[in-house]
Design a protein around this motif. Structure first.
Motif, PDB file in Angstrom:
ATOM      1  N   MET A  75       8.036   3.747  -2.249  1.00  0.00           N
ATOM      2  CA  MET A  75       7.472   3.730  -3.597  1.00  0.00           C
ATOM      3  C   MET A  75       6.429   4.831  -3.745  1.00  0.00           C
ATOM      4  SD  MET A  75       6.452   0.154  -5.351  1.00  0.00           S
ATOM      5  CE  MET A  75       7.791  -0.992  -5.109  1.00  0.00           C
ATOM      6  N   LYS A  76       6.373   5.422  -4.898  1.00  0.00           N
ATOM      7  CA  LYS A  76       5.378   6.469  -5.134  1.00  0.00           C
ATOM      8  C   LYS A  76       3.983   5.856  -5.266  1.00  0.00           C
ATOM      9  CE  LYS A  76       8.384   9.887  -7.209  1.00  0.00           C
ATOM     10  NZ  LYS A  76       8.919  10.375  -8.465  1.00  0.00           N
ATOM     11  N   GLU A  77       2.998   6.723  -5.394  1.00  0.00           N
ATOM     12  CA  GLU A  77       1.611   6.231  -5.450  1.00  0.00           C
ATOM     13  C   GLU A  77       1.357   5.344  -6.674  1.00  0.00           C
ATOM     14  OE1 GLU A  77      -1.334   5.841  -3.703  1.00  0.00           O
ATOM     15  OE2 GLU A  77       0.324   6.076  -2.298  1.00  0.00           O
ATOM     16  N   THR A  78       0.376   4.490  -6.504  1.00  0.00           N
ATOM     17  CA  THR A  78      -0.047   3.576  -7.560  1.00  0.00           C
ATOM     18  C   THR A  78      -0.505   4.344  -8.794  1.00  0.00           C
ATOM     19  OG1 THR A  78      -0.899   2.276  -5.759  1.00  0.00           O
ATOM     20  CG2 THR A  78      -1.608   1.625  -7.941  1.00  0.00           C
ATOM     21  N   PRO A  79      -0.148   3.872 -10.002  1.00  0.00           N
ATOM     22  CA  PRO A  79      -0.740   4.477 -11.201  1.00  0.00           C
ATOM     23  C   PRO A  79      -2.267   4.448 -11.057  1.00  0.00           C
ATOM     24  CG  PRO A  79       0.869   2.790 -11.807  1.00  0.00           C
ATOM     25  CD  PRO A  79       0.727   2.741 -10.320  1.00  0.00           C
ATOM     26  N   SER A  80      -2.910   5.487 -11.476  1.00  0.00           N
ATOM     27  CA  SER A  80      -4.313   5.687 -11.112  1.00  0.00           C
ATOM     28  C   SER A  80      -5.201   4.499 -11.474  1.00  0.00           C
ATOM     29  CB  SER A  80      -4.833   6.956 -11.774  1.00  0.00           C
ATOM     30  OG  SER A  80      -5.627   6.637 -12.881  1.00  0.00           O
ATOM     31  N   ASN A  81      -6.045   4.122 -10.515  1.00  0.00           N
ATOM     32  CA  ASN A  81      -6.974   3.024 -10.721  1.00  0.00           C
ATOM     33  C   ASN A  81      -7.987   3.337 -11.798  1.00  0.00           C
ATOM     34  OD1 ASN A  81      -5.929   1.183  -9.030  1.00  0.00           O
ATOM     35  ND2 ASN A  81      -7.610   1.181  -7.573  1.00  0.00           N
ATOM     36  N   PHE A 132      -5.902   2.680 -15.000  1.00  0.00           N
ATOM     37  CA  PHE A 132      -5.463   1.284 -15.036  1.00  0.00           C
ATOM     38  C   PHE A 132      -6.207   0.506 -13.951  1.00  0.00           C
ATOM     39  CE2 PHE A 132      -1.917   3.894 -16.481  1.00  0.00           C
ATOM     40  CZ  PHE A 132      -1.670   3.333 -17.732  1.00  0.00           C
ATOM     41  N   ARG A 159      -7.477  -1.872 -11.270  1.00  0.00           N
ATOM     42  CA  ARG A 159      -6.732  -2.910 -10.560  1.00  0.00           C
ATOM     43  C   ARG A 159      -6.942  -4.296 -11.185  1.00  0.00           C
ATOM     44  NH1 ARG A 159      -6.446  -2.405  -4.229  1.00  0.00           N
ATOM     45  NH2 ARG A 159      -8.477  -3.332  -3.943  1.00  0.00           N
TER      46      ARG A 159
END
Lengths: 396, 101
Positions: free
Chosen positions: B1-7, B10, B12
């Motif tokens: 999976m690619k990186e998390t949408p930016s904290n 968005f 956490r």
């Protein structure tokens, strides 16, 4: 200091909670989890823990109070079984989506109806899509060890998700077994202080938790949750390494027994693994290359590692202690089969549903499974991919 | 999976980390009906200001100055509460050409 004691699964879990001394416990008693709440409330009454114990009127409130307490900044726990978990349902999703680290022992019990207080995994399997990490425990030792590790997994900065620690109702929860428990100081040092992320009680930095997220952002939060789950597998292994250093007991994502050179194997969760291990020994003594795989972590599902472990087999029987009513087999079977398909691993897989509502799995049942497997491995077509073990009137 | 949408974009768990940021969310785009205020008819009774659930009636020095369309959701309460003998606010379809008042 390591101490060898005899405890039931519920006592061991309550002891782990006492050693971890959470800030808040909000729980409602339900068979067969009752002892956990009873023992823990005794610790509170005796002043052996600093915990604020909230007696609630239902499990919906137990989980809600736990969510509120963690959001406020307190290390919080609860415990339940069966209908209690069912009543927590909507708040299970709230807990995981708010990314709240909660540890909850779940003593597996069949869901009504007909009403039944004995073990199967329909309760936790029903919650498999709720975003909780699920760890399963074969015996009292594993239930205790999983509890201590669960806190670290749950609170890990890359994870921040709730963890369910499952053990079999009555079989493990009320069975007295020898186990090694860690010293209070060892446990407290291992879990460390809880560092809340944006706690509601920090008045210097006010935050809102539980706001609306519409089509412009809801999906991003769900993807973040999925990505935290995908990181959890690695964290479970890291914490396991660390736990091995203080306890001498090493856990992986699953345990294999005689699987290395096996032709046929069974795969199953929790206490029945003990029965299956014994049958594997009996078959090995006769020269049958039988093996066993017991998942410890079911959510997230360790697909890659599992398919690797199963890839040398000719046939495997996945045994589910839960009926999913899809008519395509139980949840463990479906996930395993999908993982094998994705990995392109050509192993014949069949499913046995067993032990519903506390129906015993006896060695003879596992022998039947292995003899079916031996024939399937040699090319016989299984009459049905999904079978029921120990049903009156014979295998369906 | 690619990186998390930016904290950062968005945070956490859907937390709101900057308090009072509801003002940044312009709910006026939800509107399908638009209130039109008539300055000539208005008697400044303040019923519209009192009843508006979105604080979208602009008032300066005790006098109504207009409607804040960035936040007005077009519920029509102001028009309903405007006294019958005054009728200084009427509703039109959003997008219809008429002076915004």
């Amino acid at each position: 200091m390591v101490q060898r004691v005899a405890l039931t699964g519920n006592e061991a879990v309550a002891l782990a909670m006492k050693q971890m001394n959470p800030d808040v416990v909000a729980a409602y008693p339900i068979t067969p989890q009752t002892d956990i709440v009873q023992f823990f409330s005794q610790y509170v009454a005796n002043g052996e823990v600093d915990t604020e114990f909230i007696t609630v009127e239902s499990e919906h409130s137990a989980m809600s109070a736990t969510v509120g307490a963690v959001a406020a900044g307190a290390r919080s726990m609860t415990a339940t079984s069966s209908q209690g978990l069912a009543l927590m349902w909507e708040i299970l999703y709230i807990a995981s989506s708010y990314r709240l680290p909660i540890v909850m022992p779940l003593v597996n019990r069949a869901l009504s109806g007909p009403i039944n207080i004995h073990c199967d995994h329909s309760d936790s399997m029903g919650a498999r899509d709720s975003g909780w990490i699920q760890l399963y425990s074969e015996n009292v030792q594993e239930a205790y060890d999983n509890m201590v590790q669960a806190v670290r997994i749950s609170e890990h900065p890359d994870v921040r998700l709730p963890v369910m620690v499952c053990q079999d109702g009555f079989i493990t929860s009320h069975g007295l077994e020898n186990l090694e428990v860690l010293g209070d100081d060892v446990v407290r040092e291992f879990i460390g202080e809880f560092v809340p992320e944006n706690p509601l009680l920090n008045v210097k930095k006010p935050v809102t938790i539980g706001a609306l997220a519409l089509p412009d952002s809801y999906m991003e939060f769900k993807v973040q949750q999925a990505q935290a789950m995908s990181k959890a597998a690695q964290v479970v292994e890291e914490i396991s390494e660390e736990f091995a250093r203080v306890s001498g007991r090493k856990y992986g994502l699953f345990e294999t027994y005689q699987l290395q050179d096996a032709d046929i194997a069974v795969m199953l969760l929790n206490s029945s693994a003990g029965t299956a291990r014994m049958v594997v020994d009996e078959l090995r003594a006769k020269g049958v290359k039988a093996g066993l795989l017991k998942p410890r972590m079911f959510r997230p599902f360790p697909a890659r590692q599992l398919t690797q472990a199963l890839s040398g087999l000719k046939a495997v029987a996945v045994m589910d202690r839960a009926e999913g009513f899809a008519n395509t087999g139980g949840p463990l079977f479906n996930d395993t089969k999908a993982a094998l398909y994705d990995a392109g691993v050509q192993v014949k897989v069949v499913n046995y549903v067993y032990g519903l509502g506390g129906r015993d799995l006896v060695p003879q049942h596992v022998h039947e499974v292995f003899s079916d497997l031996a024939r399937i491995a040699e090319g016989e077509d299984p009459s049905s991919l999904v079978k029921y073990l120990g049903v009156q009137g014979g295998v369906v | 999976m690619k990186e998390t949408p930016s904290n950062k974009e968005f945070p956490r768990g859907g937390y709101i980390l900057n308090p009072g940021n509801a003002a940044e969310y312009q709910t006026g785009e939800w509107r399908s009906m638009r209130p039109v205020w008539d300055k000539e008819k208005c008697i400044n009774c303040m019923f519209c200001w009192l009843f508006c659930p979105d604080l979208a009636i602009i008032v300066e020095e005790g006098k109504v100055k207009g409607i804040n369309y960035d936040y007005c959701k077009g519920c029509g309460i102001c028009s309903h509460e405007c006294p019958d003998r005054v009728k200084a606010i009427h509703m039109i379809k959003e997008g219809e050409q008429e002076d915004r008042g």
